[in-house]
Design a protein around this motif. Structure first.
Motif, mmCIF file in Angstrom:
data_model
loop_
_atom_site.group_PDB
_atom_site.id
_atom_site.type_symbol
_atom_site.label_atom_id
_atom_site.label_comp_id
_atom_site.label_asym_id
_atom_site.label_seq_id
_atom_site.Cartn_x
_atom_site.Cartn_y
_atom_site.Cartn_z
ATOM 1 N N GLU A 236 0.944 -1.190 -0.180
ATOM 2 C CA GLU A 236 -0.044 0.005 -0.114
ATOM 3 C C GLU A 236 0.777 1.264 0.187
ATOM 4 N N ILE A 237 1.996 1.167 0.689
ATOM 5 C CA ILE A 237 2.962 2.390 0.496
ATOM 6 C C ILE A 237 3.093 2.663 -1.011
ATOM 7 N N ASP A 238 3.695 1.505 -1.667
ATOM 8 C CA ASP A 238 3.992 1.758 -3.142
ATOM 9 C C ASP A 238 2.883 2.251 -3.885
ATOM 10 N N ALA A 239 1.633 1.695 -3.605
ATOM 11 C CA ALA A 239 0.249 2.039 -4.302
ATOM 12 C C ALA A 239 -0.219 3.334 -3.903
ATOM 13 N N ASP B 15 3.245 8.111 -5.280
ATOM 14 C CA ASP B 15 2.903 9.166 -5.981
ATOM 15 C C ASP B 15 3.180 10.511 -5.375
ATOM 16 N N PHE B 16 3.345 10.454 -4.105
ATOM 17 C CA PHE B 16 3.642 11.813 -3.426
ATOM 18 C C PHE B 16 5.106 11.887 -2.974
ATOM 19 N N MET B 17 5.841 10.726 -2.863
ATOM 20 C CA MET B 17 7.359 10.457 -2.656
ATOM 21 C C MET B 17 7.672 9.316 -3.330
ATOM 22 N N PRO B 18 8.100 9.561 -4.740
ATOM 23 C CA PRO B 18 8.560 8.935 -5.776
ATOM 24 C C PRO B 18 9.570 7.986 -5.469
ATOM 25 N N SER B 19 10.647 8.421 -4.583
ATOM 26 C CA SER B 19 11.701 7.629 -4.082
ATOM 27 C C SER B 19 11.433 6.598 -3.458
ATOM 28 N N ALA B 20 9.848 6.401 -2.878
ATOM 29 C CA ALA B 20 9.691 5.232 -2.082
ATOM 30 C C ALA B 20 8.541 4.156 -3.022
ATOM 31 N N VAL C 16 8.796 7.734 5.421
ATOM 32 C CA VAL C 16 7.165 7.071 4.723
ATOM 33 C C VAL C 16 6.315 7.361 5.695
ATOM 34 N N THR C 17 6.335 6.939 6.985
ATOM 35 C CA THR C 17 5.343 7.164 8.053
ATOM 36 C C THR C 17 4.986 8.573 8.184
ATOM 37 N N ASP C 18 5.717 9.436 8.070
ATOM 38 C CA ASP C 18 5.444 11.118 8.020
ATOM 39 C C ASP C 18 4.468 11.517 7.028
ATOM 40 N N VAL C 19 4.906 10.801 5.689
ATOM 41 C CA VAL C 19 4.303 11.129 4.655
ATOM 42 C C VAL C 19 2.802 10.791 4.764
ATOM 43 N N SER C 20 2.654 9.592 5.170
ATOM 44 C CA SER C 20 1.319 9.124 5.461
ATOM 45 C C SER C 20 0.764 9.469 6.615
#
Length: 651
Positions: free
Chosen positions: A459-462, A466-471, A528-532
């Motif tokens: 789900e992180i990828d999906a 899109d908000f963090m392309p490096s992920a 990644v946690t912060d972005v979500s």
């Protein structure tokens, strides 16, 4: 009367049209007539030599500091006062970075280009505080010319208030010894130029080993510019910024800087690897970027206007190709540095940089494809398979087979072209970082995640990438499908594993699975946690389920040495079957396509959008419902308030 009016009309019209020209002619003598030529680079990432890569589907040879030196010589023959600037991330990207902390090859080669000033990028912190301090000291002690270093928004005051740590003091001493300043004044002909440097918020987020604190670039740049205006007789203000531009206006830090500090005349914008074919202009502030890896040399000319500001007369991005004759002395210097790489680094792995590991007939995706195109890519699959293979065949304390291997797009720096794949090619493709052992190259780590957390990874990828392309994630051992049109955090529609014969294996939510990735990926889990906003999070664990507090405790070692990510790829390529019997491995046709590891279900049918809601769906819907309830209550309150006011007016 009409004749008089007609006779006066033509002279009046002529006067109206000529008036601006008369004004211009009158103002011309007040013009300073000052002019500046600027050459610039950023995000060169240790690409001192030319390199072969893929662009627009074609194999091309690009870059090279010796080729750039030739161009600079030609430009300086016409204008010896040309200003040369770099905007950071001059290190980390090719084999020469392995002697960054001992020999500072990148800074010394910037000096060989007669670069006047540079700043720090996030990747200058990849070898940790001791690595950066070592590079600065090595550059200073080399005796070679090196560029000035400018950076104005380090928050020493905040760090001093907390008490400087050992690493912070180490960097402060190295900065002082090198001569880092908030800004410098350069004189080019009859023009005095102030050059300041800034380090952006996203740069800091991409530097997990950086121990420094930084102030907001807009506020600090404004104070610095104010000081320059008050204390320096500067004609022009230039900022070398490692902050970057972004399609999202709220995150485009250098554009926000230009708007907030209009006194800056020119911003050399690094970090985002942007290639601006034309400058961005905000008021009288220009923003320029020439792309990464020294593919282009930025060139511009500016002239001063009567109001003291500057206008851009010429702007060009000069492609650095093998059609340019390399400067002999510069190339000899680069070659000597590369020879040291063989003797001081690669020899410990039993390799030389030109050693051929495999022959390739497959057209691989580019590193830019992995970053920008949200789909499965054969390059990502190859790298992930290499991680899994290496760990499964290594002599490690944990002999549990690898269930899943993960490669994030942000760690992949280049692709493999058709033909021979050398050790240098492999390192350049996965070149970042340093291990806890102090040896260059990020090591692989081994962690355990629950089946539910594996699905969260999908789900992180999906949803997040899109908000963090490096992920964007590329996987071995797991398959998933997603619908980009579904509600965010509920885009994944299926997630499973496959057996050796390709049979489907369901993921058990509460079971622990062994996952391998590189150290940087583990360090970036918090981002990644912060972005979500904390909704998507995973807790790395040991095999017994105990949470891992220090991700470095998960580093994989074999025979007492860290298993480096790039070496894992090299070993995997070397292990592939030699199909033609020439003694060299061949890339199998298997990688010519994809294997259904990431399937896009691009459907807008209502049934496909709402089926199989997960817990995140209910969280988001609950939050949306709460917002609607609060909005409704607010409307009711406002209506009642208005009615009350109206009744009072009537009374």
């Amino acid at each position: 009367m009409k004749k008089i009016f007609s006779s006066l009309l033509l002279p009046c019209l002529i006067a109206i049209f000529l008036l601006p020209l008369v004004g211009t002619a009158a103002a011309a003598p007040e013009s300073t007539g000052k002019q500046v030529d600027v050459l610039f680079l950023h995000d060169t990432h240790s690409h001192l030599n030319s390199f072969v890569t893929v662009e627009d589907g074609q194999d091309v040879t690009l870059g090279g500091f010796a080729h750039i030196r030739t161009l600079i010589t030609q430009v300086k023959e016409k204008n010896p006062d040309t200003l040369i600037l770099d905007a950071g991330d001059f290190s980390m990207g090719t084999l020469v970075q392995t002697i960054f902390h001992t020999d500072a090859p990148e800074l010394r080669m910037l000096g060989a280009l007669e670069c006047d000033a540079t700043t720090l990028g996030n990747h200058e912190f990849d070898y940790r505080s001791s690595g950066l301090a070592g590079a600065l000291n090595a550059a200073r002690e080399s005796g070679d010319p090196v560029p000035a270093m400018v950076l104005c928004n380090i928050d020493w005051e905040a760090m001093e208030a907390e008490g400087l740590t050992k690493d912070q003091q180490l960097l402060r001493d190295a900065f002082a010894a090198y001569g880092m300043q908030d800004y410098i004044i350069l004189t080019k002909g009859d023009v005095r130029i102030a050059v300041l440097g800034v380090f952006g918020e996203d740069s800091l987020a991409c530097a997990p080993t950086c121990v420094l604190k930084f102030q907001d670039i807009k506020e600090t740049a404004a104070r610095t510019v104010k000081k320059i205006r008050e204390t320096e007789d500067a004609d022009m203000i230039v900022c070398v910024s490692h902050s970057g531009t972004n399609e999202d206006p709220a995150k485009s830090e250098d554009e926000l800087l230009a708007k907030a500090v209009p006194e800056i005349d020119l911003i050399i914008s690094g970090h985002s690897h942007t290639t601006l074919e034309q400058p961005l202009l905000y008021g009288s502030t220009y923003i320029v970027s020439c792309g990464s890896y020294a593919r282009n040399l930025g060139s511009l000319s500016m002239s001063q206007t009567p109001d003291g500001r500057w206008t851009m007369e010429n702007y060009d991005l000069i492609p650095i190709t093998d059609a340019i004759t390399p400067d002999r002395l510069a190339q000899e210097k680069i070659d000597s540095l590369m020879e040291k790489v063989d003797s001081s680094y690669l020899s410990h792995f039993g390799y030389t940089r030109e050693q051929v590991l495999a022959q390739n007939t497959v057209k691989f995706s580019t590193s830019e494809d992995l970053y920008s195109l949200h789909e499965e890519h054969n390059l990502g699959n190859l790298l992930a398979d290499a991680f899994a293979y290496t760990v499964n065949h290594a002599d490690t304390p944990d002999n549990h087979p690898v269930d899943v291997a993960i490669v994030p797009s942000g760690c992949v720096r280049d692709t493999f072209v058709i033909g021979d794949i050398t050790v240098e090619d492999v390192f350049n493709a996965y070149s970042l970082g340093i291990g806890a052992d102090g040896i260059p190259g990020y090591p692989l780590i081994s962690i355990y995640l629950t089946g539910e957390e594996l699905k969260t990874g999908a789900e992180i990828d999906a949803s997040v990438s899109d908000f963090m392309p490096s992920a964007r994630l590329y996987l071995s051992g797991i398959h998933f499908s997603f619908n980009p049109n579904r509600l965010i955090l509920n885009k994944v529609t299926d997630c499973y594993m496959t057996g050796e014969e390709g049979n489907r294996i369901e993921i058990e939510d509460n079971r622990l699975y062994r996952v391998v990735c590189d150290l940087y990926s583990g360090q970036m889990l918090g981002a990644v946690t912060d972005v979500s906003y904390g909704i998507l999070s995973v807790q790395p664990k040991f095999a017994d389920g105990t949470p891992i507090e220090d991700i470095e405790d998960a580093i994989i070692t074999s025979d007492g040495r860290e298993v480096k990510a790039w070496a894992a790829v090299a070993g995997y390529l070397d292990s592939l079957e030699d199909k033609d019997g020439d003694g060299i491995s061949d890339i199998p046709e298997y990688y010519a396509g994809t294997q259904g590891r990431k399937i896009i279900e691009d459907s807008k049918a209502l049934s496909d959008l709402v089926k199989h809601p997960n817990r995140f769906t209910f969280i988001i819907l609950g939050m949306m419902l709460l917002v609607l309830i609060l909005a409704a209550l607010l409307i009711v309150f406002i209506v009642k308030l208005v009615k009350r006011v109206m009744r009072r007016r009537k009374n």
